[in-house]
Every structure is written in C-alpha cells, then in structure tokens.
Design an enzyme around this catalytic site. Structure first.
Site, PDB file in Angstrom:
ATOM      1  N   HIS A   1       0.828  -1.213   0.000  1.00 60.94           N
ATOM      2  CA  HIS A   1       0.000   0.000   0.000  1.00 60.94           C
ATOM      3  C   HIS A   1       0.868   1.272   0.000  1.00 60.94           C
ATOM      4  CE1 HIS A   1      -0.325  -0.597   4.677  1.00 60.94           C
ATOM      5  NE2 HIS A   1       0.761   0.088   4.385  1.00 60.94           N
TER       6      HIS A   1
ATOM      7  N   HIS B   1      -1.129   5.311   9.556  1.00 62.02           N
ATOM      8  CA  HIS B   1       0.173   5.986   9.529  1.00 62.02           C
ATOM      9  C   HIS B   1       0.068   7.328  10.263  1.00 62.02           C
ATOM     10  CE1 HIS B   1       0.126   3.125   6.170  1.00 62.02           C
ATOM     11  NE2 HIS B   1       1.430   3.051   6.309  1.00 62.02           N
TER      12      HIS B   1
ATOM     13  N   HIS C   1      11.110  -3.316   2.885  1.00 64.28           N
ATOM     14  CA  HIS C   1      11.528  -1.924   2.733  1.00 64.28           C
ATOM     15  C   HIS C   1      11.969  -1.373   4.083  1.00 64.28           C
ATOM     16  CE1 HIS C   1       7.265  -1.553   3.871  1.00 64.28           C
ATOM     17  NE2 HIS C   1       7.342  -0.241   3.973  1.00 64.28           N
TER      18      HIS C   1
ATOM     19  N   GLU D   1       5.339  -5.067   8.470  1.00 64.61           N
ATOM     20  CA  GLU D   1       3.945  -4.940   8.020  1.00 64.61           C
ATOM     21  C   GLU D   1       3.391  -6.264   7.475  1.00 64.61           C
ATOM     22  OE1 GLU D   1       3.924  -0.218   6.646  1.00 64.61           O
ATOM     23  OE2 GLU D   1       3.944  -1.794   5.135  1.00 64.61           O
TER      24      GLU D   1
END
Length: 288
Positions: A12, A59, A197, A244
């Site tokens: 996402h 977030h 990441h 995540e």
C-alpha cells in the site's frame, strides 16, 4: 450464512496513490507496476464482494503516539479519506458495514481477542491505495467504491507489535465470526502492507527480492509455519518496515484450508521493484 470467498494481499505504498492521483500510471517508471494489477481489476469486477474486510496499518492519522491500539475495527457507516499532510486523496469516502463489523467485534472479543472499537476515524493510504489498485479510481464526488468496507487497523508502527502467530490466529477467529453471521454475504479479506523496505537508518532503501518471494511461497503453501517467524527475522531480512507483512497472516488465517478445507486457488501473483523505495507484492487466493 456469510462466507469468505477470497483473500487479497497487496502493498500500500503512498507513492502509488500519488501516481494514481496525478495521472502518472502510464509513465515508464510506473507502467510495469500498474500492469501487474490489470488482471486484478478484471478479477475484482467478476468476483465483486458485498464486503471487504481490509487489514491495514494507520500511519499516524487516525491514531498517534498518544493512543496506539494493537487491533482496531472500524464500526462506522462512513470513513472519510485522511489528510496526511498534503490534503486527502481525491477518492470517495469509504462506506462501512456497521452490522457485520459489530458482529465480528462481538464474536472475536468473545473468542478471547481484544479489539478496540472505533466509531469514527479517517482512513489513510494504507486503506485507500489497495482499493484504488483493485477497483480503479471512482470520481471523488459523484462516484463510489463498488462495495462496503470494514477497516481493520493493526499497529505495526510502534513496538510492541503483534506476532505473526497472533495475527494468524486472529484471522481464524475472524473467519469464525463471519461464518456465524446470519445474512448471506460474500466477504473478501485483504491483507496489506509490505513487502521488504526500510525508510531510515544505514539500511534505508533495503529490498530483499529472494526473501520476499520465499514469503509469498510460504504464505501459499505453509502459512502455519510462516506464522511462527519471529520479529527479528522480518526486520533483519525485510527491513524495519517489512514487519507490516504480519498483517498478511490475518488474511491468510481466515482462509478455508486453515480449518480443514481445500487448499486455495492462486488466481494471481505479482512482484515488482521498485515502487518509490519499496518492493511491491500482490497475491489473490480463492477459496475452493
């Protein structure tokens, strides 16, 4: 009764949302990534659910360091796109399913999982980017998303975060909750976030193709064993934000084979790097 017919897994990345919103999808940098979702849009049109139970992480928009729920279920009738510092994304509000969400909350809490019930919150790119990738870009004023959505936010930002095992078991409780809901509904469960990441520190920009693809292999074929991977492996191999991926285990735990059913059908698999500084993974599994 209601039933979970499929699970969808996707990254996402916020830059994906920006590319969509700014009309950059055909640019050479972005075109290979969005081509990987062409099948997914067709598949979604042909397999449109009544409800998407969408697992994502906030977030620091709906929640901040002042208040950090480990698992939070959105029970409202409507969720507005969040302003993440540069204005809300130009997409329609998300329409919820309060009755099913309340039923799931009751069932899962009675099944010994603690949830935070959220009756009002804005939803950020973690939720709206997957919707755009799978459903396209409805007009923000006149359009609407093609199905109702139950947002399910997981804390994978501030430690302590839930284990993969806990998430996998929670997915099983969510499946039981959906199947105990009386009205006949077609429900899909989506796990979002990841893949490898890292956004800061000496390893900023880390991408691990081999580990990511092995994760996809194991998610399909050996999810129970995958759920036992510890946090330190995620961080070491997939970067600080790779954690995540535990959210994908919630969706995988809700599939029928985890309760003795047939193995799911792999309808689509896609992997691409880079998108911004992130690896993008995508998978669609259908219950047989």
């Amino acid at each position: 009764m209601a039933r979970i017919t499929a699970s969808v897994y996707t990254s996402h990345v916020p830059a994906i949302g920006a590319a969509l919103d700014l009309g950059k999808t055909a640019e050479p940098y972005w075109q290979p990534l969005f081509a990987g979702y062409d099948f997914s849009k067709r598949w979604f049109t042909e397999n449109k659910p009544d409800v998407v139970f969408l697992v994502y992480n906030d977030h620091a928009t709906a929640f901040s360091l002042d208040f950090i729920p480990t698992f939070a279920i959105g029970t409202a009738a409507r969720f507005e796109p969040a302003d993440e510092g540069w204005g809300p994304r130009p997409v329609p509000p998300v329409i919820g399913h309060p009755d099913l969400a309340a039923h799931i909350a009751h069932s899962v809490i009675q099944d010994d999982f603690d949830l935070t019930i959220v009756n009002r919150m804005d939803v950020d790119h973690g939720l709206t980017v997957p919707l755009s990738l799978m459903c396209g870009q409805p007009d923000p004023v006149q359009g609407a998303w093609p199905c109702t959505v139950i947002p399910f936010a997981v804390n994978v930002v501030q430690y302590p975060v839930p284990s993969g095992r806990r998430c996998f078991m929670l997915g099983q409780a969510i499946r039981r909750a959906v199947e105990s809901y009386g009205p006949d509904l077609n429900v899909q469960i989506w796990g979002t976030g990841g893949m490898s990441h890292q956004l800061q520190g000496p390893r900023a920009g880390l991408i691990n193709r081999e580990w990511d693809n092995r994760f996809l292999d194991r998610l399909i074929a050996e999810p129970d064993a995958l759920s036992q991977v510890k946090h330190d492996e995620y961080v070491r191999e997939a970067g600080s934000e790779g954690i995540e991926l535990v959210m994908w285990l919630i969706a995988r735990g809700a599939m029928a084979d985890i309760n003795g059913g047939a193995a799911p059908k792999v309808a689509h698999r896609f992997y691409h790097v880079p998108a911004s500084n992130t690896a993008v993974g995508h998978l669609i599994l259908e219950n047989s």
